[in-house]
Design an enzyme around this catalytic site. Structure first.
Site, PDB file in Angstrom:
ATOM      1  N   ASN A 180       0.837  -1.205   0.000  1.00 52.58           N
ATOM      2  CA  ASN A 180       0.000   0.000   0.000  1.00 52.58           C
ATOM      3  C   ASN A 180       0.866   1.247   0.000  1.00 52.58           C
ATOM      4  O   ASN A 180       1.998   1.253   0.496  1.00 52.58           O
ATOM      5  CB  ASN A 180      -0.933   0.024   1.207  1.00 52.58           C
ATOM      6  CG  ASN A 180      -0.206   0.236   2.519  1.00 52.58           C
ATOM      7  OD1 ASN A 180       0.275  -0.715   3.133  1.00 52.58           O
ATOM      8  ND2 ASN A 180      -0.124   1.476   2.969  1.00 52.58           N
ATOM      9  N   CYS A 181       0.332   2.322  -0.597  1.00 54.45           N
ATOM     10  CA  CYS A 181       0.947   3.637  -0.471  1.00 54.45           C
ATOM     11  C   CYS A 181       0.048   4.444   0.451  1.00 54.45           C
ATOM     12  O   CYS A 181      -0.563   3.893   1.361  1.00 54.45           O
ATOM     13  CB  CYS A 181       1.148   4.287  -1.835  1.00 54.45           C
ATOM     14  SG  CYS A 181      -0.377   4.541  -2.776  1.00 54.45           S
ATOM     15  N   TYR A 182      -0.090   5.745   0.223  1.00 60.51           N
ATOM     16  CA  TYR A 182      -0.906   6.581   1.106  1.00 60.51           C
ATOM     17  C   TYR A 182      -2.389   6.217   1.045  1.00 60.51           C
ATOM     18  O   TYR A 182      -3.092   6.259   2.045  1.00 60.51           O
ATOM     19  CB  TYR A 182      -0.766   8.061   0.725  1.00 60.51           C
ATOM     20  CG  TYR A 182       0.551   8.667   1.119  1.00 60.51           C
ATOM     21  CD1 TYR A 182       0.869   8.897   2.449  1.00 60.51           C
ATOM     22  CD2 TYR A 182       1.477   9.029   0.146  1.00 60.51           C
ATOM     23  CE1 TYR A 182       2.081   9.458   2.806  1.00 60.51           C
ATOM     24  CE2 TYR A 182       2.693   9.603   0.490  1.00 60.51           C
ATOM     25  CZ  TYR A 182       2.984   9.819   1.820  1.00 60.51           C
ATOM     26  OH  TYR A 182       4.175  10.380   2.171  1.00 60.51           O
TER      27      TYR A 182
ATOM     28  N   ARG B 129      -3.752   3.720  -1.623  1.00 65.29           N
ATOM     29  CA  ARG B 129      -4.098   2.628  -2.521  1.00 65.29           C
ATOM     30  C   ARG B 129      -3.515   1.285  -2.089  1.00 65.29           C
ATOM     31  O   ARG B 129      -2.406   1.226  -1.571  1.00 65.29           O
ATOM     32  CB  ARG B 129      -3.574   2.914  -3.938  1.00 65.29           C
ATOM     33  CG  ARG B 129      -3.997   4.230  -4.499  1.00 65.29           C
ATOM     34  CD  ARG B 129      -3.307   4.489  -5.824  1.00 65.29           C
ATOM     35  NE  ARG B 129      -3.676   5.810  -6.344  1.00 65.29           N
ATOM     36  CZ  ARG B 129      -3.919   6.077  -7.600  1.00 65.29           C
ATOM     37  NH1 ARG B 129      -3.809   5.146  -8.512  1.00 65.29           N
ATOM     38  NH2 ARG B 129      -4.242   7.294  -7.985  1.00 65.29           N
TER      39      ARG B 129
END
Length: 521
Positions: A459-461, A463
């Site tokens: 995951n990123c911020y 998504r």
């Protein structure tokens, strides 16, 4: 070829965002420290602010290159190699420093320290070692190298008498010689690359406010592909975003320059132009304008429901800087609206820079904190309320006009059906499968083709970024209809599920469910 390029871009984007996610936290802490250091504060408070600021400035901001190296190496490596990749990352970084310094010394090319230190010589001090100054590009390059070598040769098996040296130990042998050669060669190559980078920076900075418009425009335009990291990350943390000498130290990248100016505000008279990349109303006033346009153009009988849906998304954008839950309401619905939004996004940066606002903000929280922490004579933050209204109203009228003129079926312009009964039935149906995991998590795994089809998930911020083995097994209907998400980005074997705030917790739940399924089978 296209598939390989897309996969490489997706993998690198996932890897690069991991170290960067910690920078946002660092920025907030440093901003609070800057407030503690204000002249009006007691001496004890100032001392505490200085103490913490200096630690983070030297220990985090000053060592970004090594952090990127270890972070990217571990992120790129296969799950079973992540620990070894992290160890090899720091080893490789240190090997480069000593090899590069030794070669510069042997060939008589170590730069002499002048009145401004090594500034302008193309060399710098890293961990107390004088080397070719590559900034975070060094960490990124070495991190990618280590990650690739570990994945490529980590499974090497040697004769049983040499078994202790197989696998990642063999990779280490390769790394030693490759790193030494790279460290030697870069002393000849990087000065040329550095001159090209400087040319790009000069072109961007001389474009003034227009350059910031194109940055904002492209930033939004690339968001659906999840590739906007490739745009802002180099500008924030590498010389592409500018170079400045502040309080006797050299800083590369817009965000690093801002943090240095934040901690040394009493010693500077003008702000570096790169701050134009950081003064961003994109998650503050623009979402409010969009939400009002949606509400105003919706049917009168739907407006209460529309408001109930929009208020949380606007609040999330303002407080956390997460705009996807709102943006994905119209991204796939109307490319025209998305293009218009990208233009307004760029215009907001253009206008903000044009009037001279010079503080960093991309959320309501750091806008308030930095407005209090930074001298008004430098930041001109008294103009923020005016630009807040101007940019929000601009976004509102653009959206309202396009929605009405083109009759775009945005939220509330169609009948809002009550899906509560359907959702309840779905929950009951899925809970009969396993009550320990909520339907959302089960639907994600099922929609991705099952646990065996999921190769990697990160995951990123905002998504979940997933690599799947067989794209034909992905059920987009399940992902789009049964998974509560702001949007689904389908790039073949690379799927993105836009969750927004709470994505990390969602990721952990999916991983736990996958482990459960594997153990069960």
């Amino acid at each position: 070829m296209k598939e390989k390029l897309m996969k490489s871009a997706a993998v690198f984007s996932k890897a690069i965002i991991q170290p960067v996610m910690f920078m946002a936290v660092t920025g907030i802490i440093l901003s609070v420290c800057a407030i503690l250091k204000l002249d009006m504060m007691p001496s004890v408070t100032k001392d505490i602010g200085n103490f913490v600021f200096n630690i983070l400035s030297g220990g985090m901001i000053g060592q970004l290159s090594s952090i990127f190296c270890v972070g990217i190496a571990a992120a790129l490596a296969k799950p079973k190699y992540k620990t070894d990749a992290a160890i090899l990352g720091i080893i490789t970084y240190l090997l480069f420093l000593y090899a590069n310094h030794s070669w510069l010394d042997i060939t008589g090319r170590l730069a002499e320290t002048g009145e401004q230190g090594l500034y302008g010589t193309g060399q710098g001090m890293v961990f107390g070692i004088q080397v070719t100054d590559m900034g975070v590009f060094l960490g990124i390059s070495l991190g990618v190298l280590v990650g690739w070598l570990v994945n490529k040769f980590g499974d090497i098996k040697l004769h049983r008498y040499l078994a202790p040296y197989s696998g990642t130990k063999t990779v280490y042998i390769f790394i030693v010689f490759i790193t030494i050669l790279f460290a030697m060669g870069i002393t000849y190559v990087w000065p040329v690359v550095n001159s090209l980078v400087e040319s790009v920076v000069r072109t961007t900075t001389t474009a003034g406010s227009v350059g910031f418009f194109f940055y904002g425009f492209l930033n939004r335009l690339l968001l659906p592909l999840g590739l906007h990291h490739f745009l802002w990350m180099p500008l924030f943390y590498t010389p592409l975003g500018g170079t400045a000498e502040i309080a006797g130290q050299v800083y590369n990248g817009a965000f690093n320059i801002w943090l240095a100016e934040l901690g040394n505000a009493s010693q500077i008279t003008t702000m570096h132009p790169s701050i134009g990349y950081l003064s961003n109303f994109g998650s503050i006033s623009l979402p409010i304008g969009i939400a009002f346009a949606f509400w105003k153009t919706s049917r009168p009988e739907n407006r209460k429901k529309v408001a109930a849906l929009l208020i949380p998304t606007v609040t999330t954008a303002f407080l956390a800087g997460v705009t996807e839950p709102l943006e994905f309401l119209f991204l796939f619905l109307s490319p025209v609206l998305w293009l218009a939004h990208s233009v307004v996004y760029g215009l907001s940066l253009f206008l903000t820079n044009l009037v001279g606002i010079n503080i960093q903000f991309d959320t309501g929280i750091n806008m308030i904190i930095n407005s209090l922490a930074f001298p008004i004579r430098l930041g001109h933050q008294y103009l923020i309320p005016i630009m807040f209204i101007v940019t929000g109203v601009l976004e509102y009228f653009v959206f309202k006009t396009l929605i009405v003129k083109l009759n775009i079926p945005t939220l509330g312009r169609e009948n809002l059906e009550d899906t509560a009964e359907e959702s309840t039935a779905e929950v009951i149906e899925i809970q009969t499968q396993d009550e320990r995991f909520e339907p959302q998590i089960q639907n994600i795994v099922e929609g991705l083709g099952g646990v065996d089809n999921i190769l990697d998930i990160i995951n990123c911020y905002t998504r979940l970024r997933i690599d799947v083995e067989d794209e034909s097994k992905v059920n987009l209907d399940i992902l789009k209809e049964k998974v509560k998400a702001s949007g689904i980005v389908d790039k073949g074997k690379h799927i993105q599920i836009i969750i927004g705030v709470g994505v990390e917790e969602e990721h952990e739940k999916v991983e736990a469910y996958m482990e459960y399924l594997r153990a069960k089978s």
